[in-house]
Design a protein around this motif. Structure first.
Motif, PDB file in Angstrom:
ATOM      1  N   GLN A 320       6.934  -1.900  -8.943  1.00 36.29           N
ATOM      2  CA  GLN A 320       8.185  -1.894  -8.187  1.00 36.29           C
ATOM      3  C   GLN A 320       8.714  -0.469  -8.089  1.00 36.29           C
ATOM      4  O   GLN A 320       8.742   0.269  -9.080  1.00 36.29           O
ATOM      5  N   VAL A 321       9.102  -0.072  -6.896  1.00 38.31           N
ATOM      6  CA  VAL A 321       9.740   1.225  -6.660  1.00 38.31           C
ATOM      7  C   VAL A 321      11.090   0.949  -6.028  1.00 38.31           C
ATOM      8  O   VAL A 321      11.164   0.333  -4.964  1.00 38.31           O
ATOM      9  N   THR A 322      12.147   1.378  -6.683  1.00 39.69           N
ATOM     10  CA  THR A 322      13.535   1.060  -6.321  1.00 39.69           C
ATOM     11  C   THR A 322      13.640  -0.457  -6.113  1.00 39.69           C
ATOM     12  O   THR A 322      13.437  -1.200  -7.046  1.00 39.69           O
ATOM     13  N   THR A 323      13.940  -0.922  -4.890  1.00 39.65           N
ATOM     14  CA  THR A 323      14.060  -2.368  -4.682  1.00 39.65           C
ATOM     15  C   THR A 323      12.983  -2.867  -3.726  1.00 39.65           C
ATOM     16  O   THR A 323      13.237  -3.659  -2.812  1.00 39.65           O
ATOM     17  N   SER A 324      11.769  -2.430  -3.953  1.00 38.93           N
ATOM     18  CA  SER A 324      10.610  -2.948  -3.219  1.00 38.93           C
ATOM     19  C   SER A 324       9.505  -3.242  -4.210  1.00 38.93           C
ATOM     20  O   SER A 324       9.210  -2.433  -5.088  1.00 38.93           O
ATOM     21  N   ALA A 325       8.888  -4.412  -4.046  1.00 33.83           N
ATOM     22  CA  ALA A 325       7.727  -4.786  -4.867  1.00 33.83           C
ATOM     23  C   ALA A 325       6.466  -4.561  -4.041  1.00 33.83           C
ATOM     24  O   ALA A 325       6.445  -4.798  -2.838  1.00 33.83           O
ATOM     25  N   PHE A 326       5.429  -4.111  -4.720  1.00 33.92           N
ATOM     26  CA  PHE A 326       4.143  -3.864  -4.065  1.00 33.92           C
ATOM     27  C   PHE A 326       3.096  -4.784  -4.683  1.00 33.92           C
ATOM     28  O   PHE A 326       2.895  -4.788  -5.903  1.00 33.92           O
ATOM     29  N   LEU A 327       2.440  -5.563  -3.832  1.00 40.03           N
ATOM     30  CA  LEU A 327       1.465  -6.533  -4.260  1.00 40.03           C
ATOM     31  C   LEU A 327       0.100  -6.145  -3.709  1.00 40.03           C
ATOM     32  O   LEU A 327      -0.022  -5.513  -2.654  1.00 40.03           O
ATOM     33  N   ARG A 328      -0.943  -6.567  -4.418  1.00 37.81           N
ATOM     34  CA  ARG A 328      -2.331  -6.323  -3.976  1.00 37.81           C
ATOM     35  C   ARG A 328      -3.004  -7.674  -3.742  1.00 37.81           C
ATOM     36  O   ARG A 328      -2.892  -8.584  -4.562  1.00 37.81           O
TER      37      ARG A 328
END
Length: 330
Positions: A320-328
């Motif tokens: 998570q970076v700030t208020t964004s989640a990153f999924l693979r």
């Protein structure tokens, strides 16, 4: 002759001498006091002159600083017109500390070297400022969150440049992301799914008037994308909601390398978009989930956490970076 008669004159002479000496001493003391008073007065006068000179110098320094600050304010006024809050709720002027914190987080999530994370963050900022000010409308969200998405996504090395954005508002973020993906070496093709409605619906709330003053129309979205360099052959705009059967049918069988989920922020809407992402994400694709962890949109994280905990999902949380989640996607 008695002793008293002999000593009397001597005692009187001694008394007169003592009185004379005391008088002289008193005069000396008065002179000393006058001299000391004069010396004190002179010292006080010298100190007062020095203080007055120092105060005059300080006033002059303050006057010069005030004039400089006025000139700086005048110059900053133009910068505030360019990067200020008017028309977009938040300013686009991150502090050095905010930028450093963002760079560290991007590096942690992506595994990139700090200098690479900084380079991508700086490039993302330049892209954000140029595209948003060239276009009309605004990019939704805070500056750090926007930069986090733009810097992190290419550093996660998606397998290609096929981008799907669910929810676009004015098309400006999609244009920024396309440029960042191209900068990473992937020729892109951008697909946008959005009803493109003047009345924006979010979590049961209807937003009739955007604070930018610009209506959301297809002409506006296409003009913004074109101004940012997204040519017609690289763009597909599907008007409708991500849950519309016609939209799903139009994209059936396709695979996307980057999927941005920024449409319906309610729990059910996010759950539906993530379920769809399972079907259309290419192996190794990056799924960007906006407003994850934002207390204004609790349904986003609730839906994502439930989806990631379910058995059989292809998606896993990178970070998570700030208020964004990153999924693979597997």
């Amino acid at each position: 002759m008695s002793r008293s008669r002999l000593l009397g004159p001597l005692a009187r002479r001694l008394d007169r001498r003592i009185d004379a000496r005391l008088e002289r001493r008193h005069r000396e003391l008065r002179i000393d006091e006058r001299l000391a008073a004069a010396e004190r007065a002179e010292r006080a006068e010298r100190a007062e002159r020095a203080l007055r000179a120092e105060l005059a110098e300080t006033r002059e320094h303050v006057r010069e600083l005030t004039e400089r600050l006025e000139r700086v304010d005048e110059r900053l006024h133009g910068l505030d017109l360019l990067l200020g809050r008017a028309g977009r709720r938040v300013h686009r002027q991150p502090t050095p500390a905010q930028t450093d914190a963002l760079v560290r987080r991007v590096a942690e999530v992506t595994g990139a070297r700090p200098q690479d994370a900084r380079r991508h963050t700086v490039q993302a900022y330049r892209t954000l400022v140029e595209v948003e000010n060239r276009g009309v409308g605004r990019i939704a969200g805070g500056t750090a969150n926007i930069l986090g998405k733009l810097a992190t996504t290419p550093l996660l090395a998606p397998p290609g440049g096929r981008i799907l954005e669910i929810g676009t508002l004015y098309g400006l973020f999609a244009a920024c992301l396309a440029r960042q993906i191209l900068r990473a070496g992937h020729p892109y093709h951008l697909t946008i799914v959005d009803p493109v409605s003047a009345q924006q619906l979010q979590n049961g709330r209807e937003l009739r008037h955007d604070l930018s003053g610009t209506p959301v129309t297809e002409d506006v979205v296409r003009a913004n994308l074109h101004a940012a360099g997204v040519t017609p052959e690289r763009l597909r705009l599907l008007r409708g909601y991500s849950t519309d059967p016609a939209v799903r049918a139009a994209l059936a069988g396709e695979a996307f390398d980057v999927i941005v989920v920024d449409g319906d922020h309610g729990r059910e809407g996010v759950a539906a978009d993530l379920a769809w992402a399972e079907e259309i994400a290419a192996p190794g694709a990056v799924v960007v989930l906006d407003d994850y962890g934002d207390p204004k949109w609790p349904g986003v994280q609730a839906a994502a956490d439930a989806h990631l905990a379910a058995a059989g999902t292809r998606l896993s949380l990178i970070g998570q970076v700030t208020t964004s989640a990153f999924l693979r996607a597997a």
